[in-house]
Scaffold this motif. Structure first.
Motif, PDB file in Angstrom:
ATOM      1  N   ARG A 362       0.854  -1.196   0.000  1.00  4.91           N
ATOM      2  CA  ARG A 362       0.000   0.000   0.000  1.00  4.91           C
ATOM      3  C   ARG A 362       0.886   1.240   0.000  1.00  4.91           C
ATOM      4  O   ARG A 362       1.088   1.866   1.049  1.00  4.91           O
ATOM      5  N   PRO A 363       1.417   1.601  -1.168  1.00  4.94           N
ATOM      6  CA  PRO A 363       2.395   2.688  -1.205  1.00  4.94           C
ATOM      7  C   PRO A 363       1.773   4.063  -0.990  1.00  4.94           C
ATOM      8  O   PRO A 363       0.665   4.329  -1.457  1.00  4.94           O
ATOM      9  N   THR A 364       2.492   4.938  -0.282  1.00  5.64           N
ATOM     10  CA  THR A 364       2.119   6.350  -0.195  1.00  5.64           C
ATOM     11  C   THR A 364       2.661   7.041  -1.444  1.00  5.64           C
ATOM     12  O   THR A 364       3.438   6.452  -2.204  1.00  5.64           O
ATOM     13  N   TYR A 365       2.311   8.311  -1.611  1.00  6.30           N
ATOM     14  CA  TYR A 365       2.834   9.071  -2.749  1.00  6.30           C
ATOM     15  C   TYR A 365       4.363   9.083  -2.713  1.00  6.30           C
ATOM     16  O   TYR A 365       5.022   8.848  -3.735  1.00  6.30           O
ATOM     17  N   GLU A 366       4.940   9.327  -1.535  1.00 10.99           N
ATOM     18  CA  GLU A 366       6.402   9.399  -1.418  1.00 10.99           C
ATOM     19  C   GLU A 366       7.040   8.059  -1.797  1.00 10.99           C
ATOM     20  O   GLU A 366       8.100   8.017  -2.422  1.00 10.99           O
ATOM     21  N   GLN A 367       6.385   6.966  -1.409  1.00  6.90           N
ATOM     22  CA  GLN A 367       6.937   5.648  -1.755  1.00  6.90           C
ATOM     23  C   GLN A 367       6.849   5.360  -3.252  1.00  6.90           C
ATOM     24  O   GLN A 367       7.708   4.695  -3.807  1.00  6.90           O
ATOM     25  N   LEU A 368       5.825   5.909  -3.901  1.00  8.06           N
ATOM     26  CA  LEU A 368       5.734   5.753  -5.362  1.00  8.06           C
ATOM     27  C   LEU A 368       6.860   6.527  -6.037  1.00  8.06           C
ATOM     28  O   LEU A 368       7.477   6.044  -6.988  1.00  8.06           O
ATOM     29  N   VAL A 369       7.132   7.727  -5.524  1.00  2.00           N
ATOM     30  CA  VAL A 369       8.233   8.526  -6.077  1.00  2.00           C
ATOM     31  C   VAL A 369       9.552   7.766  -5.903  1.00  2.00           C
ATOM     32  O   VAL A 369      10.368   7.679  -6.830  1.00  2.00           O
ATOM     33  N   ALA A 370       9.732   7.151  -4.727  1.00  3.35           N
ATOM     34  CA  ALA A 370      10.966   6.400  -4.467  1.00  3.35           C
ATOM     35  C   ALA A 370      11.062   5.169  -5.371  1.00  3.35           C
ATOM     36  O   ALA A 370      12.135   4.845  -5.891  1.00  3.35           O
ATOM     37  N   THR A 371       9.931   4.486  -5.589  1.00  2.08           N
ATOM     38  CA  THR A 371       9.918   3.322  -6.479  1.00  2.08           C
ATOM     39  C   THR A 371      10.319   3.735  -7.891  1.00  2.08           C
ATOM     40  O   THR A 371      11.150   3.081  -8.539  1.00  2.08           O
ATOM     41  N   ASN A 372       9.756   4.841  -8.347  1.00  4.67           N
ATOM     42  CA  ASN A 372      10.075   5.336  -9.678  1.00  4.67           C
ATOM     43  C   ASN A 372      11.581   5.569  -9.819  1.00  4.67           C
ATOM     44  O   ASN A 372      12.201   5.125 -10.792  1.00  4.67           O
ATOM     45  N   THR A 373      12.181   6.230  -8.830  1.00  5.49           N
ATOM     46  CA  THR A 373      13.616   6.526  -8.883  1.00  5.49           C
ATOM     47  C   THR A 373      14.435   5.236  -8.849  1.00  5.49           C
ATOM     48  O   THR A 373      15.344   5.043  -9.663  1.00  5.49           O
ATOM     49  N   GLU A 374      14.068   4.338  -7.942  1.00  2.36           N
ATOM     50  CA  GLU A 374      14.819   3.090  -7.775  1.00  2.36           C
ATOM     51  C   GLU A 374      14.804   2.259  -9.064  1.00  2.36           C
ATOM     52  O   GLU A 374      15.847   1.804  -9.539  1.00  2.36           O
ATOM     53  N   VAL A 375      13.620   2.096  -9.656  1.00  4.29           N
ATOM     54  CA  VAL A 375      13.504   1.205 -10.813  1.00  4.29           C
ATOM     55  C   VAL A 375      14.144   1.831 -12.053  1.00  4.29           C
ATOM     56  O   VAL A 375      14.744   1.131 -12.869  1.00  4.29           O
ATOM     57  N   ARG A 376      14.072   3.153 -12.188  1.00  6.59           N
ATOM     58  CA  ARG A 376      14.759   3.811 -13.300  1.00  6.59           C
ATOM     59  C   ARG A 376      16.253   3.535 -13.233  1.00  6.59           C
ATOM     60  O   ARG A 376      16.882   3.220 -14.240  1.00  6.59           O
ATOM     61  N   GLN A 377      16.804   3.654 -12.020  1.00  6.67           N
ATOM     62  CA  GLN A 377      18.236   3.420 -11.864  1.00  6.67           C
ATOM     63  C   GLN A 377      18.599   1.985 -12.194  1.00  6.67           C
ATOM     64  O   GLN A 377      19.560   1.732 -12.916  1.00  6.67           O
ATOM     65  N   SER A 378      17.804   1.037 -11.709  1.00  7.79           N
ATOM     66  CA  SER A 378      18.183  -0.365 -11.974  1.00  7.79           C
ATOM     67  C   SER A 378      17.999  -0.704 -13.444  1.00  7.79           C
ATOM     68  O   SER A 378      18.787  -1.462 -14.009  1.00  7.79           O
ATOM     69  N   ALA A 379      16.981  -0.116 -14.109  1.00 13.70           N
ATOM     70  CA  ALA A 379      16.816  -0.380 -15.548  1.00 13.70           C
ATOM     71  C   ALA A 379      17.981   0.233 -16.336  1.00 13.70           C
ATOM     72  O   ALA A 379      18.521  -0.402 -17.257  1.00 13.70           O
ATOM     73  N   LEU A 380      18.399   1.430 -15.954  1.00 13.26           N
ATOM     74  CA  LEU A 380      19.546   2.073 -16.615  1.00 13.26           C
ATOM     75  C   LEU A 380      20.798   1.235 -16.450  1.00 13.26           C
ATOM     76  O   LEU A 380      21.577   1.061 -17.391  1.00 13.26           O
ATOM     77  N   PHE A 381      20.977   0.702 -15.250  1.00 11.59           N
ATOM     78  CA  PHE A 381      22.138  -0.138 -14.957  1.00 11.59           C
ATOM     79  C   PHE A 381      22.125  -1.372 -15.852  1.00 11.59           C
ATOM     80  O   PHE A 381      23.145  -1.742 -16.455  1.00 11.59           O
ATOM     81  N   LEU A 382      20.961  -2.008 -15.988  1.00 10.57           N
ATOM     82  CA  LEU A 382      20.861  -3.207 -16.835  1.00 10.57           C
ATOM     83  C   LEU A 382      21.187  -2.872 -18.291  1.00 10.57           C
ATOM     84  O   LEU A 382      21.804  -3.676 -18.990  1.00 10.57           O
ATOM     85  N   ILE A 383      20.790  -1.677 -18.734  1.00  9.10           N
ATOM     86  CA  ILE A 383      21.011  -1.307 -20.141  1.00  9.10           C
ATOM     87  C   ILE A 383      22.491  -1.024 -20.385  1.00  9.10           C
ATOM     88  O   ILE A 383      23.064  -1.487 -21.380  1.00  9.10           O
ATOM     89  N   THR A 384      23.149  -0.307 -19.473  1.00 10.68           N
ATOM     90  CA  THR A 384      24.575   0.010 -19.694  1.00 10.68           C
ATOM     91  C   THR A 384      25.438  -1.219 -19.556  1.00 10.68           C
ATOM     92  O   THR A 384      26.501  -1.311 -20.147  1.00 10.68           O
ATOM     93  N   LYS A 385      24.944  -2.221 -18.793  1.00 17.11           N
ATOM     94  CA  LYS A 385      25.705  -3.459 -18.613  1.00 17.11           C
ATOM     95  C   LYS A 385      25.636  -4.347 -19.855  1.00 17.11           C
ATOM     96  O   LYS A 385      26.527  -5.154 -20.091  1.00 17.11           O
ATOM     97  N   GLU A 386      24.557  -4.197 -20.646  1.00 18.96           N
ATOM     98  CA  GLU A 386      24.316  -5.083 -21.809  1.00 18.96           C
ATOM     99  C   GLU A 386      25.514  -5.094 -22.750  1.00 18.96           C
ATOM    100  O   GLU A 386      26.040  -4.060 -23.109  1.00 18.96           O
TER     101      GLU A 386
END
Ligand code: MG
Length: 386
Positions: A362-386
């Motif tokens: 049950r995420p709050t608004y702040e937790q959604l913002v944090a999820t967005n930041t976290e997942v963007r970073q991990s997706a970017l990491f996966l792409i640069t590692k490819e």
């Protein structure tokens, strides 16, 4: 209908420019009052000179001096920054806010528009994907009606006129199937950016066109429909309809189905959202039913379109999973548009980034913002590692 002041968030994009076409069609009913853009100062300045809105705001602050220069001598107020856009939603002169910006960036101003009780003509579906529960609750609390601009949801909205919520059995979203509808899994390995950007029926912005090709767009639209019409996702079906003439359907409890038909032209749902409850008379090209002797409907294939499967998984998990899916998809689509990854890499990167995300039920608004930041970073990491 009296004159309505319209704020167009993302006025230089595909929906934004088409919304201005509609405003030009009805100058005594619809007045562009506020225009905002991300970086396209040239077009924003041209629109400001033509439509003379009260204000224009450029989200990217580094573009502010250029915009001021281009609008020197005009009476239009100029501002910059995404905070200025969100703050502008409190202006009591604004009646309707058209949310036509791309992706996650639409979230904050849409929340502000809901808080200030504006009529929201919703084009930015990602906001409901990321924070559907939150936005629906705010809109209800502050009497901010949400009018869908997405063609499928406009169709359902039109089918539901005069019907009660209890009468709805299922929603049936139609999907064109995109440019790769008939390709095999093997053929899809080698599709290019140009292939993916060439949509057979609809003329749209780059992000949504790629999402259509992967069918991520349809997954997002299930989530959008879930929140707009308060129908659980297991009562929302997808039908592949390559002609894009039936824009969606509603099946009722008595077995009857209503469909809304029209040419595939976004001006139609925009016109309906801005004129509602009135239908605005138009000289636009009208459909001749005899030109469409064959309309076909098929089941979608999640095997060939794994993004659709990712969407169903995220819906089933709930919580912040759709927000994580959206974030990973935005990064993967941007990388594909920059030709850093192949089309078939998108589902793989998205799947891995979403699986790695911290799950919050049950995420709050702040937790959604944090999820967005976290997942963007991990997706970017996966792409640069490819
Ligand atoms: Mg759509």
């Amino acid at each position: 209908m009296t004159l309505r002041n319209i704020a167009i968030l993302g006025s230089t994009g595909s929906i934004g420019t088409q919304t201005l076409d509609i405003c030009a069609e009805y100058p005594t009913l619809l007045r562009p009052y506020l225009l905002t853009a991300n970086r396209n100062v040239e077009l924003l300045a041209r629109q400001a000179r033509q439509f003379k809105p009260q204000r224009v705001i450029i989200a990217d602050e580094s573009c502010y001096p250029a915009l001021c220069r281009l609008l020197e001598g005009s009476e239009v107020e100029v501002a910059a920054g995404s905070k200025a856009i969100t703050d502008a939603m409190s202006d009591p002169a604004i009646d309707t806010v058209v949310t036509a910006m791309v992706g996650y960036s639409g979230l904050e101003p849409t929340i502000a528009a809901a808080r200030h009780g504006k009529v929201i003509a919703l084009s930015n579906k990602e906001t409901l994907v990321v924070a559907g529960e939150l936005i629906s609750a705010l809109a209800k609390e502050h009497n901010a009606p949400i009018r869908p601009v997405d063609s499928e949801h406009s169709a359902i909205f039109q089918c539901l006129a005069g019907e009660s919520h209890d009468s709805i059995d299922r929603l049936i979203l139609t999907a064109s199937g995109g440019p790769f509808r008939t390709l095999t899994k093997e053929q899809m390995q080698s599709v290019t950016k140009a292939d993916a950007l060439h949509h057979p029926n609809w003329n749209m912005g780059a992000k949504v066109t790629i999402d259509s090709a992967s069918m991520m767009n349809k997954g997002f639209e299930i989530m959008e429909a879930r929140w707009l019409f308060d129908i659980p996702a297991d009562r929302i079906d997808v039908a592949v309809h390559p002609q894009s003439i039936v824009h969606s359907m509603v099946q009722f409890v008595d077995g009857s189905i209503k469909a809304q038909l029209g040419l595939p032209d976004m001006h139609l749902p925009i016109r309906y959202a801005l004129g509602f409850p009135q239908r605005l008379k138009s000289d636009c090209r009208k459909m001749r039913i005899s030109d469409y002797s064959s309309l076909t409907f098929d089941e979608p294939d999640p095997e060939r379109f794994p993004m659709l499967r990712h969407a169903y998984d995220a819906i089933a998990r709930g919580g912040n999973a759709p927000c994580a899916l959206n974030a990973a998809n935005e990064i993967a689509v941007a990388a594909f548009l920059e030709e850093k990854i192949r089309f078939v890499d998108i589902p793989d990167i998205v799947g891995r980034a979403v699986a790695a995300a911290t799950f919050i039920e049950r995420p709050t608004y702040e937790q959604l913002v944090a999820t967005n930041t976290e997942v963007r970073q991990s997706a970017l990491f996966l792409i640069t590692k490819e």
